[in-house]
Motif scaffolding. Structure first.
Motif, mmCIF file in Angstrom:
data_model
loop_
_atom_site.group_PDB
_atom_site.id
_atom_site.type_symbol
_atom_site.label_atom_id
_atom_site.label_comp_id
_atom_site.label_asym_id
_atom_site.label_seq_id
_atom_site.Cartn_x
_atom_site.Cartn_y
_atom_site.Cartn_z
ATOM 1 N N HIS A 2 1.049 -1.521 0.430
ATOM 2 C CA HIS A 2 0.059 0.474 -0.102
ATOM 3 C C HIS A 2 1.013 1.545 0.436
ATOM 4 O O HIS A 2 2.428 0.756 -0.085
ATOM 5 N N TYR A 3 0.382 2.490 -0.151
ATOM 6 C CA TYR A 3 1.274 3.526 -0.583
ATOM 7 C C TYR A 3 0.707 4.310 0.644
ATOM 8 O O TYR A 3 -0.400 4.178 1.127
ATOM 9 N N LYS A 4 1.785 5.304 0.928
ATOM 10 C CA LYS A 4 1.369 6.470 1.905
ATOM 11 C C LYS A 4 2.353 7.748 1.615
ATOM 12 O O LYS A 4 3.517 7.588 1.114
ATOM 13 N N GLU A 5 1.347 8.776 1.736
ATOM 14 C CA GLU A 5 1.793 9.996 1.409
ATOM 15 C C GLU A 5 2.171 10.160 2.622
ATOM 16 O O GLU A 5 2.139 10.124 3.996
ATOM 17 N N VAL A 6 3.276 10.579 2.122
ATOM 18 C CA VAL A 6 4.542 11.400 3.527
ATOM 19 C C VAL A 6 4.726 12.754 2.955
ATOM 20 O O VAL A 6 5.495 13.126 1.610
ATOM 21 N N ARG A 20 8.602 -0.114 4.061
ATOM 22 C CA ARG A 20 8.346 -0.021 5.434
ATOM 23 C C ARG A 20 7.963 -1.440 5.422
ATOM 24 O O ARG A 20 6.066 -1.550 4.759
ATOM 25 N N HIS A 40 1.021 -1.094 10.493
ATOM 26 C CA HIS A 40 0.230 -2.095 9.097
ATOM 27 C C HIS A 40 0.762 -3.908 9.310
ATOM 28 O O HIS A 40 2.487 -4.004 9.888
ATOM 29 N N GLU A 46 4.278 -1.049 3.075
ATOM 30 C CA GLU A 46 4.391 0.262 3.128
ATOM 31 C C GLU A 46 4.758 0.742 1.935
ATOM 32 O O GLU A 46 6.742 1.119 2.393
ATOM 33 N N LYS A 48 6.570 5.051 0.213
ATOM 34 C CA LYS A 48 5.884 6.313 -0.115
ATOM 35 C C LYS A 48 5.502 6.339 -1.029
ATOM 36 O O LYS A 48 6.910 6.616 -2.071
#
Length: 293
Positions: A2-6, A20, A40, A46, A48
């Motif tokens: 999954h992607y995470k906005e940073v 991650r 998670h 994960e 970025k």
């Protein structure tokens, strides 16, 4: 995955972790520890989002060149990197803006990017840090099932040697009652000598167990080494540092071999070497901590 906005890619010390979580499946992995507050599943990687663009913007704004390090928490060459190529695109940015690189992995997927690593090393400094734990190929497949074997990592070290890229080997962890043998240590050291490594990072024979990775480690011991969990509990209880009874002798072997072959083994000296930025076109050499921008 999954992607995470940073908002940031680099830490204040110029560390970079693009992923991650991990799917290498190493039974001892410290990154599973609860203290790292991963919210998670560990195998649900994960990513970025927009990492390359954020890194490009960050490096453009930096007034002083320095070393960028990656791989301390999550291997930059988890299997999905082969498809996504996020690490490769970020390495291109590091090369483009003339920054140095320290990249730590236990995957031979790094060979895909040896062209960029060579370009970085010609202009500044690129250090490839490779983790080795066991000389026994079959044992390697048991304790590190989702990644290439030790022999394949040795082949990476030899390829880096041919390209003039300096390497540091992390001999870690050495698991009590599993791979804490003289035969194993001497086998790994023989690989290091043949590959002409710059240094060996060795923290002694043993490992650390925290909440999170302890439970996973014991679960894997039950599956792969029946009866071994009970031996650990009986020997170490709930200790954080789990040292091999062979630690003193194995450490002596590592130290003597390094001295004999001119391999740097002092940890502070190795960390200092990895922090030092060198511009080979101007002769400038700076520490990563000398200038923070």
């Amino acid at each position: 995955m999954h992607y995470k906005e940073v908002k940031a890619i680099l830490s204040p010390q110029n560390g970079m972790n693009l992923y991650r979580g991990c799917t290498h499946g190493c039974i001892y992995c410290d990154s599973r520890s609860k203290c790292y507050r991963m919210n998670h599943d560990f195998e649900d990687i994960e990513i970025k989002a927009r990492a390359e663009d954020i890194l490009e913007h960050t490096l453009k704004r930096k007034r002083t060149k320095s070393m960028i390090s990656t791989g301390s928490m999550t291997d930059p060459y988890v299997p999905i990197e082969e498809e996504l190529q996020i690490t490769r695109r970020c390495l291109n940015q590091i090369e483009r803006f003339d920054f140095g690189l320290v990249i730590q992995t236990k995957s031979n997927l790094i060979m895909r990017d040896i062209d960029i690593l060579e370009k970085i090393n010609k202009k500044t400094k690129c250090v490839v840090a490779m983790t080795l734990t066991t000389y026994d190929e079959e044992l390697c497949k048991v304790i590190e099932p989702g990644v290439c074997t030790t022999k394949e990592r040795f082949e990476v070290l030899m390829a880096m040697k041919e390209k003039g890229i300096p390497t540091i080997v992390w001999i870690s962890p050495i698991l009590p009652f599993i791979n804490d043998t003289e035969e194993n240590i001497r086998g790994l050291l023989d690989y290091c000598v043949k590959a002409g490594v710059y240094g060996i990072m060795y923290f002694g024979a043993g490992l650390t167990l925290r909440d999170g990775n302890r439970e996973y480690f014991y679960e894997q011991l039950d599956k792969k080494f029946p009866g071994m969990k009970e031996k650990y509990i009986e020997t170490y209880g709930d200790a954080y540092e789990v040292n091999s009874p062979n630690n003193q002798e194995l450490t002596r072997i590592v130290t003597d071999t390094c001295k004999e072959h001119g391999i740097v083994y002092d940890r502070e000296e190795l960390f200092r070497y990895m922090r030092e930025y060198k511009n080979k076109t101007t002769g400038t050499q700076l520490s990563i901590f000398d200038f923070m921008s």
